[in-house]
Write a protein that holds these residues in place. Structure first.
Motif, mmCIF file in Angstrom:
data_model
loop_
_atom_site.group_PDB
_atom_site.id
_atom_site.type_symbol
_atom_site.label_atom_id
_atom_site.label_comp_id
_atom_site.label_asym_id
_atom_site.label_seq_id
_atom_site.Cartn_x
_atom_site.Cartn_y
_atom_site.Cartn_z
ATOM 1 N N MET A 1 32.761 42.549 34.307
ATOM 2 C CA MET A 1 31.513 42.930 34.960
ATOM 3 C C MET A 1 30.436 43.081 33.896
ATOM 4 N N ARG B 1 32.001 41.639 43.935
ATOM 5 C CA ARG B 1 32.713 40.673 43.109
ATOM 6 C C ARG B 1 33.448 39.680 44.000
ATOM 7 N N GLU C 1 35.887 35.973 40.267
ATOM 8 C CA GLU C 1 35.487 36.934 39.235
ATOM 9 C C GLU C 1 36.613 37.910 38.918
ATOM 10 N N GLU D 1 33.223 47.071 43.860
ATOM 11 C CA GLU D 1 33.735 47.880 42.753
ATOM 12 C C GLU D 1 32.747 48.995 42.426
#
Length: 253
Positions: free
Chosen positions: A1, A195, A199, A241
């Motif tokens: 990230m 995400r 990813e 997330e």
């Protein structure tokens, strides 16, 4: 990230960054922090021991129109390597891989008068667990960890070796022994990100403990099981997330 812009803003405020001076990002990887901070300096230099990381960093710099960067393939222990002096030297999730006393001493010798080192404590491959509702399912991190262990065993792998005792700590004593004072700590709050399956898969493979080469001939099988696990968790292929807080320790000579 990605690192948040708030990280760059906090360093800018604390260190009075104004577009002058030079940045050295040690163990820069694909330039995640280097590129975030580059426009706060006259020049940004990223060094890394992995040439493929630097290829990606260079690609991203071109893609995003950042032209004041330089990428050098070397180990941190090989500094200063004629690179000159810097206003800020950063270590972001990288210092524990190095000969820390040697690198800290070298870094101190490479700082401009009034310069500083910033040690970034962050976890950017996964977020935190929690009970609060998010827009999409969280990635099943515990299940992913167990899947990796089922292929690679219980001892955490680390690239070409292992980390049986976990990641090295105690960097504060090392910085002080090298002649630094501090640290002054800045905290950046977490945030919620969206995400994709790709990813999350990329984040798993980005870890030294789950690097693709570790799986050998079973890489394809592992990835297929990983993607099935993610599909079972979120058939849409979209996850949410809650990122962890980031702490920055600023060390000054």
């Amino acid at each position: 990230m990605p690192y948040p812009t708030a990280l760059a803003d906090a360093l800018t405020t604390e260190l009075g960054l104004d577009g002058s001076g030079r940045l050295l990002d040690v163990g820069c990887g694909p330039g995640s922090l280097t590129l975030l901070l580059a426009n706060r300096f006259e020049q940004a230099v990223g060094v890394d021991a992995d040439p493929d990381m630097l290829t990606e960093a260079s690609r991203l710099a071109t893609e995003t129109g950042i032209h004041n960067t330089q990428w050098r393939h070397m180990r941190a222990e090989d500094l200063p390597a004629g690179l000159g002096s810097f206003r800020l030297i950063t270590f972001a999730q990288s210092f524990h891989w190095m000969d820390r006393p040697k690198v800290a001493s070298i870094a101190r010798s490479m700082l401009d008068a009034g310069g500083a080192c910033a040690h970034v404590h962050a976890t950017t491959h996964q977020g935190v667990n929690g009970e609060e509702a998010l827009a999409h399912p969280r990635p099943p991190h515990s299940a992913i960890t167990e899947l990796v262990r089922s292929y690679l065993g219980p001892t955490r792998r680390a690239g070409q070796g292992s980390l049986a005792q976990g990641t090295a700590s105690g960097e504060g004593e090392i910085y002080r022994a090298a002649g630094f004072t501090g640290p002054q700590q800045i905290e950046i709050p977490g945030r919620v990100l969206t995400r994709s399956t790709d990813e999350v898969v990329a984040a798993v493979f980005s870890l030294s403990s789950a690097a693709p080469h570790l799986f050998g001939d079973e890489l394809g099988k592992f990835e297929a099981e990983l993607r099935q696990l993610l599909h079972d968790t979120s058939p849409s292929g979209t996850f949410s997330e809650q990122t962890r807080q980031i702490a920055i320790d600023i060390w000054r000579p």
